[in-house]
Design a protein around this motif. Structure first.
Motif, PDB file in Angstrom:
ATOM      1  N   GLU A 161       0.818  -1.206   0.000  1.00 11.06           N
ATOM      2  CA  GLU A 161       0.000   0.000   0.000  1.00 11.06           C
ATOM      3  C   GLU A 161       0.856   1.262   0.000  1.00 11.06           C
ATOM      4  O   GLU A 161       0.514   2.257  -0.644  1.00 11.06           O
ATOM      5  CB  GLU A 161      -0.943   0.002   1.210  1.00 11.06           C
ATOM      6  CG  GLU A 161      -1.916   1.162   1.242  1.00 11.06           C
ATOM      7  CD  GLU A 161      -2.782   1.257   0.005  1.00 11.06           C
ATOM      8  OE1 GLU A 161      -3.147   2.392  -0.379  1.00 11.06           O
ATOM      9  OE2 GLU A 161      -3.108   0.208  -0.588  1.00 11.06           O
ATOM     10  N   ALA A 162       1.982   1.239   0.730  1.00 12.59           N
ATOM     11  CA  ALA A 162       2.843   2.421   0.771  1.00 12.59           C
ATOM     12  C   ALA A 162       3.390   2.740  -0.614  1.00 12.59           C
ATOM     13  O   ALA A 162       3.399   3.903  -1.046  1.00 12.59           O
ATOM     14  CB  ALA A 162       3.990   2.208   1.758  1.00 12.59           C
ATOM     15  N   ASP A 168       0.570   6.498  -7.124  1.00  9.87           N
ATOM     16  CA  ASP A 168      -0.603   7.291  -7.482  1.00  9.87           C
ATOM     17  C   ASP A 168      -0.318   8.786  -7.386  1.00  9.87           C
ATOM     18  O   ASP A 168      -0.679   9.561  -8.294  1.00  9.87           O
ATOM     19  CB  ASP A 168      -1.781   6.918  -6.586  1.00  9.87           C
ATOM     20  CG  ASP A 168      -2.309   5.508  -6.860  1.00  9.87           C
ATOM     21  OD1 ASP A 168      -1.925   4.935  -7.911  1.00  9.87           O
ATOM     22  OD2 ASP A 168      -3.078   4.978  -6.050  1.00  9.87           O
ATOM     23  N   ALA A 169       0.338   9.215  -6.295  1.00  7.26           N
ATOM     24  CA  ALA A 169       0.598  10.651  -6.115  1.00  7.26           C
ATOM     25  C   ALA A 169       1.683  11.145  -7.060  1.00  7.26           C
ATOM     26  O   ALA A 169       1.530  12.199  -7.701  1.00  7.26           O
ATOM     27  CB  ALA A 169       1.002  10.934  -4.667  1.00  7.26           C
ATOM     28  N   LEU A 170       2.771  10.398  -7.163  1.00  7.66           N
ATOM     29  CA  LEU A 170       3.871  10.841  -8.011  1.00  7.66           C
ATOM     30  C   LEU A 170       3.500  10.734  -9.483  1.00  7.66           C
ATOM     31  O   LEU A 170       3.856  11.613 -10.290  1.00  7.66           O
ATOM     32  CB  LEU A 170       5.134  10.029  -7.713  1.00  7.66           C
ATOM     33  CG  LEU A 170       6.400  10.478  -8.441  1.00  7.66           C
ATOM     34  CD1 LEU A 170       6.697  11.950  -8.169  1.00  7.66           C
ATOM     35  CD2 LEU A 170       7.587   9.605  -8.024  1.00  7.66           C
ATOM     36  N   GLY A 171       2.770   9.693  -9.850  1.00  9.56           N
ATOM     37  CA  GLY A 171       2.334   9.579 -11.234  1.00  9.56           C
ATOM     38  C   GLY A 171       1.486  10.765 -11.648  1.00  9.56           C
ATOM     39  O   GLY A 171       1.669  11.330 -12.737  1.00  9.56           O
ATOM     40  N   ASP A 235       2.226  15.337  -1.671  1.00 14.09           N
ATOM     41  CA  ASP A 235       1.641  14.050  -1.279  1.00 14.09           C
ATOM     42  C   ASP A 235       2.606  12.905  -1.578  1.00 14.09           C
ATOM     43  O   ASP A 235       2.731  11.957  -0.786  1.00 14.09           O
ATOM     44  CB  ASP A 235       0.329  13.818  -2.018  1.00 14.09           C
ATOM     45  CG  ASP A 235      -0.784  14.760  -1.576  1.00 14.09           C
ATOM     46  OD1 ASP A 235      -0.650  15.372  -0.495  1.00 14.09           O
ATOM     47  OD2 ASP A 235      -1.775  14.900  -2.325  1.00 14.09           O
ATOM     48  N   ALA A 236       3.286  12.992  -2.715  1.00 15.92           N
ATOM     49  CA  ALA A 236       4.244  11.946  -3.076  1.00 15.92           C
ATOM     50  C   ALA A 236       5.404  11.913  -2.090  1.00 15.92           C
ATOM     51  O   ALA A 236       5.880  10.835  -1.698  1.00 15.92           O
ATOM     52  CB  ALA A 236       4.761  12.171  -4.493  1.00 15.92           C
ATOM     53  N   ALA A 242       7.207   6.911   3.952  1.00 16.20           N
ATOM     54  CA  ALA A 242       6.751   5.663   4.561  1.00 16.20           C
ATOM     55  C   ALA A 242       7.360   4.436   3.893  1.00 16.20           C
ATOM     56  O   ALA A 242       7.073   3.308   4.302  1.00 16.20           O
ATOM     57  CB  ALA A 242       5.231   5.589   4.505  1.00 16.20           C
ATOM     58  N   CYS A 243       8.187   4.650   2.870  1.00 19.66           N
ATOM     59  CA  CYS A 243       8.782   3.546   2.114  1.00 19.66           C
ATOM     60  C   CYS A 243      10.260   3.392   2.451  1.00 19.66           C
ATOM     61  O   CYS A 243      10.879   4.286   3.037  1.00 19.66           O
ATOM     62  CB  CYS A 243       8.637   3.791   0.612  1.00 19.66           C
ATOM     63  SG  CYS A 243       6.936   3.846   0.023  1.00 19.66           S
TER      64      CYS A 243
END
Length: 298
Positions: A161-162, A168-171, A235-236, A242-243
């Motif tokens: 999920e992280a 999703d945010a970076l894309g 957001d990204a 968290a990664c």
């Protein structure tokens, strides 16, 4: 035997010489992507390059002005058939398709994400997109950018999920930055990806592309979307925290290059934003290399 194990134990899909040809496709097409991803270990690098070559191939199909819509759709359908064959354990024709075989098996790449990219190219291949509603733009960004990110984070080693939140945010951030960079180039092909809601909020006619770009209110529309891209980068960054830092270094490199591009475009005056003749002061090759070295080590 599972599909993944079948694919993993079958004969090599591509030779070393053919892998070199795939690498060359990436190197020639995108210096930003190439410098970000070349720092990966060999197996991951080859997988990422195969994914990029796939994306480049289907994008070229959608953008080829010498093809009819029917020809483009048939070519994209051929890619769907090739993916079906791969996920059924077979080996399709074509270098790029064969190069995807081992990455799909080793990194558990989802068929749905490849399909999303193809569906995004279907959107581009059809009638030119002009001032899409917000929901359509969001879907487009998910298909042509976030879906690619979801494939990439699986290869990086963050398939959970992280990693998905980063994708999703970076894309979205990267795609919005591309849209902002290419407004006038897209307009030459009768395309305008600025969302209808932002255009209409400035009192502009969403269906009149020339009138939008000629209006003194156009820079306000551009800056509103740039603000959305800036928030997506934020957001990204939060998601990346968290990664695993080492695994996600390539994502950090891409984020830094594109974030700088966005900031430099935002620093332009409204007059320069509206003038297609004014060059964008984007990150150059030497700076990309410096970013890759910095974020590839730290």
């Amino acid at each position: 035997m599972t599909i993944a194990s079948h694919l993993a134990t079958d004969r090599p899909a591509v030779t070393a010489e053919e892998r070199g040809r795939v690498d060359a496709m990436v190197r020639q097409a995108s210096t930003s992507f190439y410098w970000a991803m070349r720092l990966l270990p060999g197996e991951k690098r080859r997988a990422i390059f195969a994914v990029y070559a796939f994306c480049r191939n289907v994008d070229d199909i959608a953008d080829d002005e010498g093809w009819t819509l029917g020809e483009k759709r048939r070519a994209l359908k051929d890619w769907e058939d090739a993916l079906d064959r791969l996920y059924e354990g077979g080996l399709p024709e074509g270098l790029v398709a064969r190069a995807l075989k081992e990455p799909i098996a080793r990194f558990g790449l989802a068929r749905a994400d490849f399909q999303a990219v193809i569906d995004g190219m279907e959107m581009d291949a059809g009638e030119p997109i002009v001032a899409p509603p917000r929901a359509e733009l969001d879907l487009y960004c998910d298909r042509v950018a976030a879906a690619v990110g979801r494939l990439c984070v699986c290869i990086f080693g963050e398939p959970g999920e992280a990693g998905r939140r980063v994708a999703d945010a970076l894309g979205r951030a990267l795609q919005l930055t591309n849209i902002l960079r290419d407004v006038h180039e897209d307009a030459e092909r009768d395309r305008l990806y600025l969302p209808r809601e932002l255009i209409e909020a400035e009192g502009l006619p969403s269906g009149d592309l020339p009138a939008i770009l000629a209006s003194p209110r156009y820079p306000a529309v551009w800056r509103a979307l740039a603000g959305e891209a800036e928030r997506a980068f934020s957001d990204a960054g939060t998601a990346l925290a968290a990664c695993d830092r080492a695994r996600m270094r390539p994502a950090r490199i891409m984020m830094e290059v594109y974030r700088r591009n966005l900031a430099r475009m935002q620093a332009l005056s409204d007059t320069d934003i509206a003038d297609p003749a004014v060059p964008k002061r984007l990150v150059g090759k030497a700076e990309k290399l410096a970013i890759a070295l910095r974020y590839g080590i730290l």
